[in-house]
Design an enzyme around this catalytic site. Structure first.
Site, short mmCIF file in Angstrom:
data_model
loop_
_atom_site.label_atom_id
_atom_site.label_comp_id
_atom_site.label_asym_id
_atom_site.label_seq_id
_atom_site.Cartn_x
_atom_site.Cartn_y
_atom_site.Cartn_z
N HIS A 64 -14.71 -1.70 -5.82
CA HIS A 64 -14.06 -2.34 -4.83
C HIS A 64 -14.28 -1.11 -3.69
O HIS A 64 -14.22 -0.05 -3.74
CB HIS A 64 -12.55 -2.43 -4.79
CG HIS A 64 -11.78 -2.91 -3.63
ND1 HIS A 64 -11.78 -4.32 -3.30
CD2 HIS A 64 -11.37 -2.44 -2.68
CE1 HIS A 64 -11.15 -4.42 -2.15
NE2 HIS A 64 -10.97 -3.26 -1.80
N ASP A 97 0.28 -11.02 -2.52
CA ASP A 97 -0.60 -10.23 -1.42
C ASP A 97 -1.02 -11.15 -0.20
O ASP A 97 -0.95 -10.82 0.78
CB ASP A 97 -1.62 -9.58 -2.07
CG ASP A 97 -2.66 -9.19 -1.09
OD1 ASP A 97 -2.03 -8.04 -0.94
OD2 ASP A 97 -3.77 -9.39 -0.84
N ARG A 141 1.59 -8.66 7.42
CA ARG A 141 1.50 -7.15 7.90
C ARG A 141 0.25 -7.29 8.95
O ARG A 141 0.56 -6.53 9.86
CB ARG A 141 0.75 -6.48 6.48
CG ARG A 141 1.67 -5.99 5.66
CD ARG A 141 0.83 -5.40 4.22
NE ARG A 141 0.21 -4.42 4.51
CZ ARG A 141 -0.87 -4.25 3.93
NH1 ARG A 141 -1.28 -4.95 2.81
NH2 ARG A 141 -1.58 -2.98 4.12
N SER A 148 -1.66 -3.49 -2.17
CA SER A 148 -2.54 -4.85 -1.85
C SER A 148 -3.86 -5.05 -2.66
O SER A 148 -4.34 -5.87 -3.08
CB SER A 148 -2.69 -4.88 -0.29
OG SER A 148 -3.74 -5.81 -0.15
N LYS A 177 -4.89 -6.91 -6.62
CA LYS A 177 -5.80 -7.98 -6.83
C LYS A 177 -6.85 -7.52 -8.00
O LYS A 177 -7.20 -8.42 -8.53
CB LYS A 177 -6.71 -8.16 -5.38
CG LYS A 177 -5.73 -8.96 -4.60
CD LYS A 177 -6.35 -9.18 -3.22
CE LYS A 177 -6.22 -7.73 -2.39
NZ LYS A 177 -6.29 -7.86 -1.06
N1 URA Z 1 -7.90 -4.52 2.00
C1 URA Z 1 -6.84 -5.27 1.36
O1 URA Z 1 -7.07 -6.05 0.39
N2 URA Z 1 -5.60 -4.84 1.59
C2 URA Z 1 -5.13 -3.90 2.44
O2 URA Z 1 -4.00 -3.65 2.58
C3 URA Z 1 -6.09 -3.39 3.08
C4 URA Z 1 -7.64 -3.70 2.83
#
Ligand code: URA
Length: 424
Positions: A80, A159, A166, A181, A185
């Site tokens: 990621h 999320d 957010r 967050s 995932k």
């Molecule tokens: N990417 C995400 O998935 N969440 C965040 O809070 C910031 C970047």
């Protein structure tokens, strides 16, 4: 338990129990806590932070808000990146690692603000389907060892809801919230090993290397506490990664790299991240794994993996041999140096925004993307340009007036005039 007590505790920096964090996330996801109260809690977190235990609990609660992927494949690796400008690393690293015998199963997202999204990039390939059911995803993984699909709605609904809130309440830039967050995932994707590329600089969420290191350490701890092999590295996002920004332009650059046509920073970052994924997967030490990754590019095996995956996902795999089959822009606009100059730096976020305004991204979530739009940079930090050299080229099919975007893009370049004045 009640939300007012929870907001007050975080406001006073008192630690929440695991039960309180789980209750908060579940109640918000189920619609029992309204947005305005959740926003107040998120703002308290932005100001006071969370403890490590609270962050672990928040991540777990968000992960458990939806499905957890269980593939019938013995070992999978995932990576990621925390978002950047021109970041096409997933399109390169996935095929490289798969060509070395480790299965890379990825779910990715769409572009967010000035940062591009891997799913949008893949959809610039004619026919490529990103919304595959899990059994087809698994089938492709068994055949090629690599697949990227879009995130299903059942993964981390907490999320999804919290991120949208957010975004609308100025509470994105908090290290524990970003960590929870992203990691919720990734943990719901349930890969056995995970490499995290935390970006810092003008094009990244984390503006300083110091903050990126804090986020990287926290994400590594969260990953390991959940039983995953996990490695986080920090990488520079003060320049766009590679030369191309924008969907089909980035696919083109990724294919050309896999064709062995380019080296440089993009190649180095990809080889480093691929090597860590292979090392965590037990393929050898870091140096051996880096050599494996480089060989996968040099031999053409990584490009073969990409070609076959594109074909199986319904896309036109011929783009791997002929990049001119990708969407081509109708219009181009060159920005040239008017004098000799040295490039001192970029405001990468502004370059990302300029690309978005050319049509490569969305201002609202329903905007349609111009797959051909974007920017090709013709210089990097430290380069010396002569008068009339091209600094960058803007591309678009939909943008009717380049001049506003050109001013914005040029303002994103810091340079020093090096030409001696002439007094004749
Ligand atoms: N990417 C995400 O998935 N969440 C965040 O809070 C910031 C970047």
């Amino acid at each position: 338990m009640n939300i007012i007590d929870i907001i007050n505790k975080t406001k006073k920096s008192q630690e929440l129990s695991d039960d309180e964090v789980f209750w908060l996330v579940k109640s918000y996801t189920d619609g029992e806590i309204p947005d305005y109260q959740m926003s107040a809690w998120l703002m308290a977190v932005c100001i006071n932070g969370l403890t490590e235990n609270e962050t672990f609990a928040l991540t777990a609660a968000m992960r458990d808000s939806g499905d957890i992927v269980r593939l019938g494949i013995p070992f999978t690796a995932d990576k990621h990146s925390t978002g950047g400008v021109g970041d096409k690393t997933s399109l390169i690293i996935g095929p490289v690692v798969a060509a070395c015998g480790v299965c890379v199963a990825k779910m990715s997202g769409r572009g967010l603000g000035h940062t591009g999204g891997t799913i949008d990039k893949l959809e610039s390939i004619d026919g490529y389907r990103t919304d595959l059911p899990l059994d087809e995803f698994e089938d492709i993984l068994r055949q090629t060892g690599f697949s990227i699909i879009s995130q299903t709605g059942e993964l981390c609904p907490a999320d999804k809801k919290m991120y949208a809130l957010r975004n609308a309440t100025g509470t994105v830039d908090s290290i524990p919230l970003i960590c929870a967050s992203i990691m919720s995932k990734k943990l719901a994707m349930n890969a056995d090993c995970l490499v995290l590329d935390v970006k810092y600089g003008s094009g990244a969420f984390m503006k300083t290397r110091e903050d990126a290191e804090k986020l990287a350490q926290l994400m590594e701890k969260v990953g390991r506490s959940a039983g995953k092999k996990c490695k986080a590295i920090v990488t520079d996002m003060n320049s766009p990664l590679g030369r191309n920004i924008g969907n089909s332009l980035e696919v083109k650059e990724a294919v050309e790299l896999l064709q062995g046509k380019s080296k440089g920073t993009l190649y180095d970052v990809c080889m480093e991240l691929a090597a860590y994924m292979l090392e965590l997967s037990g393929k050898g030490n870091f140096d051996e794994c880096r050599a494996l990754a480089e060989e996968a590019v040099a031999s053409g095996k990584a490009l073969d993996v990409l070609r076959e995956t594109i074909r199986l996902q319904g896309g036109n795999e011929k783009i791997c041999d002929d990049v001119s089959l990708l969407p081509q822009p109708l219009l181009k606009y060159e920005i040239r140096a008017t004098k000799d100059m040295k490039i001192l730096g970029f405001d990468c976020e502004e370059l990302g925004m300029s690309s978005l305004l050319l049509g490569a991204g969305r201002l609202t979530k329903d905007d349609k993307i111009d797959m051909s739009a974007g920017i090709v940079m013709n210089c990097d930090i430290g380069d010396q340009l002569s008068a009339d050299d091209v600094i960058m080229t803007l591309y678009s099919t939909v943008c009717s007036d380049f001049s506003d975007v050109a001013v914005r893009a040029l303002n994103a370049v810091r340079f020093k005039i090096t030409e001696k004045p002439s007094y004749t």
